[in-house]
Design an enzyme around this catalytic site. Structure first.
Site, mmCIF file in Angstrom:
data_model
loop_
_atom_site.group_PDB
_atom_site.id
_atom_site.type_symbol
_atom_site.label_atom_id
_atom_site.label_comp_id
_atom_site.label_asym_id
_atom_site.label_seq_id
_atom_site.Cartn_x
_atom_site.Cartn_y
_atom_site.Cartn_z
ATOM 1 N N SER A 91 -7.853 4.530 0.276
ATOM 2 C CA SER A 91 -9.199 4.045 0.578
ATOM 3 C C SER A 91 -10.148 5.220 0.748
ATOM 4 O O SER A 91 -9.745 6.294 1.237
ATOM 5 C CB SER A 91 -9.142 3.242 1.878
ATOM 6 N N TYR A 133 -6.831 2.776 10.955
ATOM 7 C CA TYR A 133 -6.483 2.299 9.607
ATOM 8 C C TYR A 133 -6.563 3.454 8.602
ATOM 9 O O TYR A 133 -5.637 3.677 7.810
ATOM 10 C CB TYR A 133 -7.440 1.170 9.216
ATOM 11 N N LYS A 137 -3.638 5.569 6.048
ATOM 12 C CA LYS A 137 -3.757 5.898 4.620
ATOM 13 C C LYS A 137 -3.626 7.411 4.420
ATOM 14 O O LYS A 137 -2.980 7.886 3.480
ATOM 15 C CB LYS A 137 -5.106 5.416 4.068
HETATM 16 P P1 NAD Z 1 -4.694 -8.286 1.044
HETATM 17 O O1 NAD Z 1 -4.476 -8.422 2.489
HETATM 18 O O2 NAD Z 1 -5.376 -9.377 0.314
HETATM 19 O O3 NAD Z 1 -3.322 -7.951 0.304
HETATM 20 C C1 NAD Z 1 -2.275 -7.261 0.935
HETATM 21 C C2 NAD Z 1 -0.984 -8.046 0.695
HETATM 22 O O4 NAD Z 1 0.085 -7.360 1.358
HETATM 23 C C3 NAD Z 1 -1.055 -9.459 1.260
HETATM 24 O O5 NAD Z 1 -0.614 -10.363 0.285
HETATM 25 C C4 NAD Z 1 -0.124 -9.417 2.461
HETATM 26 O O6 NAD Z 1 0.507 -10.668 2.690
HETATM 27 C C5 NAD Z 1 0.857 -8.327 2.057
HETATM 28 N N1 NAD Z 1 1.498 -7.633 3.178
HETATM 29 C C6 NAD Z 1 0.904 -7.133 4.286
HETATM 30 N N2 NAD Z 1 1.823 -6.551 5.082
HETATM 31 C C7 NAD Z 1 3.020 -6.686 4.437
HETATM 32 C C8 NAD Z 1 4.344 -6.297 4.747
HETATM 33 N N3 NAD Z 1 4.648 -5.663 5.890
HETATM 34 N N4 NAD Z 1 5.328 -6.591 3.858
HETATM 35 C C9 NAD Z 1 5.043 -7.255 2.707
HETATM 36 N N5 NAD Z 1 3.817 -7.660 2.368
HETATM 37 C C10 NAD Z 1 2.805 -7.362 3.227
HETATM 38 O O7 NAD Z 1 -5.504 -6.909 0.845
HETATM 39 P P2 NAD Z 1 -6.187 -6.313 -0.457
HETATM 40 O O8 NAD Z 1 -7.643 -6.334 -0.223
HETATM 41 O O9 NAD Z 1 -5.612 -6.893 -1.661
HETATM 42 O O10 NAD Z 1 -5.722 -4.794 -0.299
HETATM 43 C C11 NAD Z 1 -4.565 -4.291 -0.927
HETATM 44 C C12 NAD Z 1 -4.388 -2.848 -0.509
HETATM 45 O O11 NAD Z 1 -5.576 -2.119 -0.818
HETATM 46 C C13 NAD Z 1 -4.139 -2.654 0.983
HETATM 47 O O12 NAD Z 1 -3.177 -1.634 1.135
HETATM 48 C C14 NAD Z 1 -5.488 -2.193 1.508
HETATM 49 O O13 NAD Z 1 -5.357 -1.368 2.646
HETATM 50 C C15 NAD Z 1 -6.020 -1.405 0.324
HETATM 51 N N6 NAD Z 1 -7.485 -1.329 0.310
HETATM 52 C C16 NAD Z 1 -8.208 -2.495 0.302
HETATM 53 C C17 NAD Z 1 -9.607 -2.418 0.318
HETATM 54 C C18 NAD Z 1 -10.430 -3.682 0.334
HETATM 55 O O14 NAD Z 1 -11.611 -3.606 0.660
HETATM 56 N N7 NAD Z 1 -9.900 -4.830 -0.024
HETATM 57 C C19 NAD Z 1 -10.244 -1.172 0.317
HETATM 58 C C20 NAD Z 1 -9.474 -0.019 0.303
HETATM 59 C C21 NAD Z 1 -8.085 -0.103 0.297
HETATM 60 C C1 UD1 Z 2 -15.227 -1.266 5.417
HETATM 61 C C2 UD1 Z 2 -14.305 -0.469 6.292
HETATM 62 C C3 UD1 Z 2 -13.654 0.630 5.449
HETATM 63 C C4 UD1 Z 2 -12.928 0.025 4.242
HETATM 64 C C5 UD1 Z 2 -13.939 -0.794 3.444
HETATM 65 C C6 UD1 Z 2 -13.220 -1.480 2.294
HETATM 66 C C7 UD1 Z 2 -15.302 -0.637 8.518
HETATM 67 C C8 UD1 Z 2 -16.012 0.101 9.607
HETATM 68 N N1 UD1 Z 2 -15.059 0.079 7.412
HETATM 69 O O1 UD1 Z 2 -16.198 -0.399 4.940
HETATM 70 O O2 UD1 Z 2 -12.727 1.344 6.220
HETATM 71 O O3 UD1 Z 2 -12.389 1.036 3.428
HETATM 72 O O4 UD1 Z 2 -14.518 -1.797 4.298
HETATM 73 O O5 UD1 Z 2 -13.967 -2.447 1.700
HETATM 74 O O6 UD1 Z 2 -14.925 -1.790 8.666
HETATM 75 N N2 UD1 Z 2 -22.485 -5.234 6.790
HETATM 76 C C9 UD1 Z 2 -23.434 -6.025 7.386
HETATM 77 N N3 UD1 Z 2 -23.034 -7.226 7.896
HETATM 78 C C10 UD1 Z 2 -21.754 -7.687 7.822
HETATM 79 C C11 UD1 Z 2 -20.778 -6.858 7.190
HETATM 80 C C12 UD1 Z 2 -21.191 -5.646 6.707
HETATM 81 O O7 UD1 Z 2 -24.602 -5.655 7.463
HETATM 82 O O8 UD1 Z 2 -21.460 -8.787 8.321
HETATM 83 C C13 UD1 Z 2 -22.913 -3.949 6.182
HETATM 84 C C14 UD1 Z 2 -22.225 -2.731 6.764
HETATM 85 O O9 UD1 Z 2 -22.926 -2.204 7.842
HETATM 86 C C15 UD1 Z 2 -22.226 -1.798 5.536
HETATM 87 C C16 UD1 Z 2 -22.121 -2.741 4.356
HETATM 88 O O10 UD1 Z 2 -22.558 -3.997 4.816
HETATM 89 O O11 UD1 Z 2 -23.439 -1.105 5.463
HETATM 90 C C17 UD1 Z 2 -20.705 -2.886 3.808
HETATM 91 O O12 UD1 Z 2 -19.835 -3.231 4.881
HETATM 92 P P1 UD1 Z 2 -18.283 -3.598 4.643
HETATM 93 O O13 UD1 Z 2 -18.189 -4.600 3.565
HETATM 94 O O14 UD1 Z 2 -17.694 -3.941 5.969
HETATM 95 O O15 UD1 Z 2 -17.676 -2.265 4.066
HETATM 96 P P2 UD1 Z 2 -17.676 -0.770 4.708
HETATM 97 O O16 UD1 Z 2 -18.367 -0.733 6.000
HETATM 98 O O17 UD1 Z 2 -18.143 0.156 3.652
#
Ligand code: NAD
Ligand code: UD1
Length: 355
Positions: free
Chosen positions: A137, A161, A165
């Site tokens: 991330s 978190y 990572k």
């Molecule tokens: P998600 O929660 O939709 O998917 C994660 C999946 O992992 C889920 O299906 C959950 O059931 C499974 N899981 C969680 N813990 C587990 C465990 N101990 N054993 C087996 N399965 C497990 O999340 P996502 O948005 O698809 O994210 C996927 C990955 O990407 C995560 O590692 C997350 O940290 C990373 N990531 C997501 C975002 C985002 O904004 N979505 C941003 C940056 C990084």
């Molecule tokens: C968040 C996580 C970041 C993660 C990323 C993945 C936090 C502090 N950070 O980042 O670690 O990697 O998601 O997608 O949670 N906002 C509003 N109202 C809301 C929600 C968000 O105004 O209800 C604003 C936030 O202030 C920000 C923007 O929208 O400016 C995006 O927010 P969000 O979607 O939560 O993502 P990040 O803050 O970038």
């Protein structure tokens, strides 16, 4: 990282073990893996997803795949299942991802994310699988020393978190070094949003959404009354936070490119996955209103602790190493989110109805 592996064509017909494949990014990646004729085994404990999402993937693509319910912390089961599947490569999505929850329950996050990855690497060693693509991330960078963030930006995550990572990235680097011809691609996602154009799969948060896009779409559909905008006094075009939103379909394509890259090279590479362009909260609200034809009520509240003004990727390394670049913009992000939300107002769990 230039050494070639022996694997023949790095882009087709691989055996891919996908942890967390039932989740938001996992399902979108599965669609593309299966469309490109890779063989897939999903390993997921459904703690933040539903097996219904995998049924939807089956409906979308005409290819079946293996599916095992299991927890990545269960080393014995993981070792057995992974050994039986005998993958060429692992895509490691499984983990917990809420920043707020991680600060409240850090040990739980280290257990799932870090300990889960240790178990995975041990299972991979036992199966002699030496290639991995990992979901990292942009949060590993912490406060910007300069913008846009490139991969050489210092790493200083500011929450538990992000630190999980950060530690996993370091561990994968050490694992690759010790492994000789091993390969790891650490994909640092910026802000994934959007959904598959079919509206069949999408993001389905369990509770009140923490992130902007699912919150906006739940207001538009009437599940929530009003969006709280976390501050309008930032040093940005309109005072609201600016982020690099990346369409989940583009993000999935980056995984396919990373699989090809990891199968053709050895070493460990961290790669940003973003568009290189920032969008503010107010710009996103306006784009969503246009895409949905609905009004999104909002109220400006105080800043959220830990938020920064701007987060934007330098995405040139992804183009250079993976040949990948984002294709979809904010209009496609909003339109596909709206399609998913309006076809599935309560997400996957349509109470009383089949998926
Ligand atoms: P998600 O929660 O939709 O998917 C994660 C999946 O992992 C889920 O299906 C959950 O059931 C499974 N899981 C969680 N813990 C587990 C465990 N101990 N054993 C087996 N399965 C497990 O999340 P996502 O948005 O698809 O994210 C996927 C990955 O990407 C995560 O590692 C997350 O940290 C990373 N990531 C997501 C975002 C985002 O904004 N979505 C941003 C940056 C990084
Ligand atoms: C968040 C996580 C970041 C993660 C990323 C993945 C936090 C502090 N950070 O980042 O670690 O990697 O998601 O997608 O949670 N906002 C509003 N109202 C809301 C929600 C968000 O105004 O209800 C604003 C936030 O202030 C920000 C923007 O929208 O400016 C995006 O927010 P969000 O979607 O939560 O993502 P990040 O803050 O970038």
């Amino acid at each position: 990282m230039t050494a070639r592996n022996t694997i023949d064509d790095p882009h087709t017909g691989k055996r891919v073990f996908v942890t967390g494949g039932a989740g938001y990014i996992g399902t979108h990646t599965l669609v593309q893996l299966l469309s490109e004729r890779h063989s897939v085994c999903v390993f997921d404990n459904y703690s933040n997803s539903s097996p219904q999402s995998l049924e939807r993937v089956r409906r979308l693509v005409n290819h079946d795949f293996d599916q095992v319910e299991g927890d990545i912390r269960d080393e014995a089961k993981l070792t057995r299942v992974l050994g039986e599947f005998n993958p060429d490569i692992v895509i490691h999505f499984a983990g917990l991802k809420s920043v707020g929850e991680a600060n409240l329950f850090p040990v739980k996050y280290y257990e799932h994310n870090v300990q889960g990855t240790i178990a995975l690497l041990k299972a991979m060693d036992a199966a002699k699988c030496k290639r991995i693509v990992f979901s990292s991330s942009a949060t590993v960078y912490g406060a910007a020393k300069y913008l846009p963030y490139d991969e050489n930006h210092p790493l200083a995550p500011e929450n538990a978190y992000g630190r999980t990572k950060y530690h996993i990235e370091g561990m994968l680097g050490d694992w690759v070094k010790a492994g000789g011809d091993a390969s790891a691609v650490l994909l640092r996602y910026f802000n994934p949003v959007g959904a598959h154009e079919s509206g069949l799969i999408g993001e389905d948060p369990n509770d009140v959404p923490n992130n902007l896009m699912p919150f906006i779409s739940q207001v538009a559909i009437g599940r929530r009354d009003v969006l709280g905008i976390f501050g309008n006094d930032y040093d940005t075009r309109d005072g609201t936070g600016e982020r690099d939103y990346i369409h989940v379909v583009d993000l999935a394509a980056a995984h396919l490119a990373a699989v090809g890259y990891a199968c053709a090279h050895t070493g460990c590479e961290a790669i940003n996955v973003g568009t290189g362009t920032g969008v503010t909260v107010l710009e996103m609200v306006a784009a969503f209103e246009k895409a949905s034809g609905r009004k999104v009520a909002y109220r400006v509240t105080g800043r959220r602790e830990g938020d920064v003004a701007t987060s934007v990727a330098d995405a040139t390394k992804a183009l250079r190493l993976l040949g990948w670049t984002a294709r979809l913009g904010i209009d496609e992000m909003c339109a596909s989110t709206w399609k998913w939300q309006s076809k599935n107002p309560q997400g996957y769990v349509q109470r009383g109805k089949a998926a």
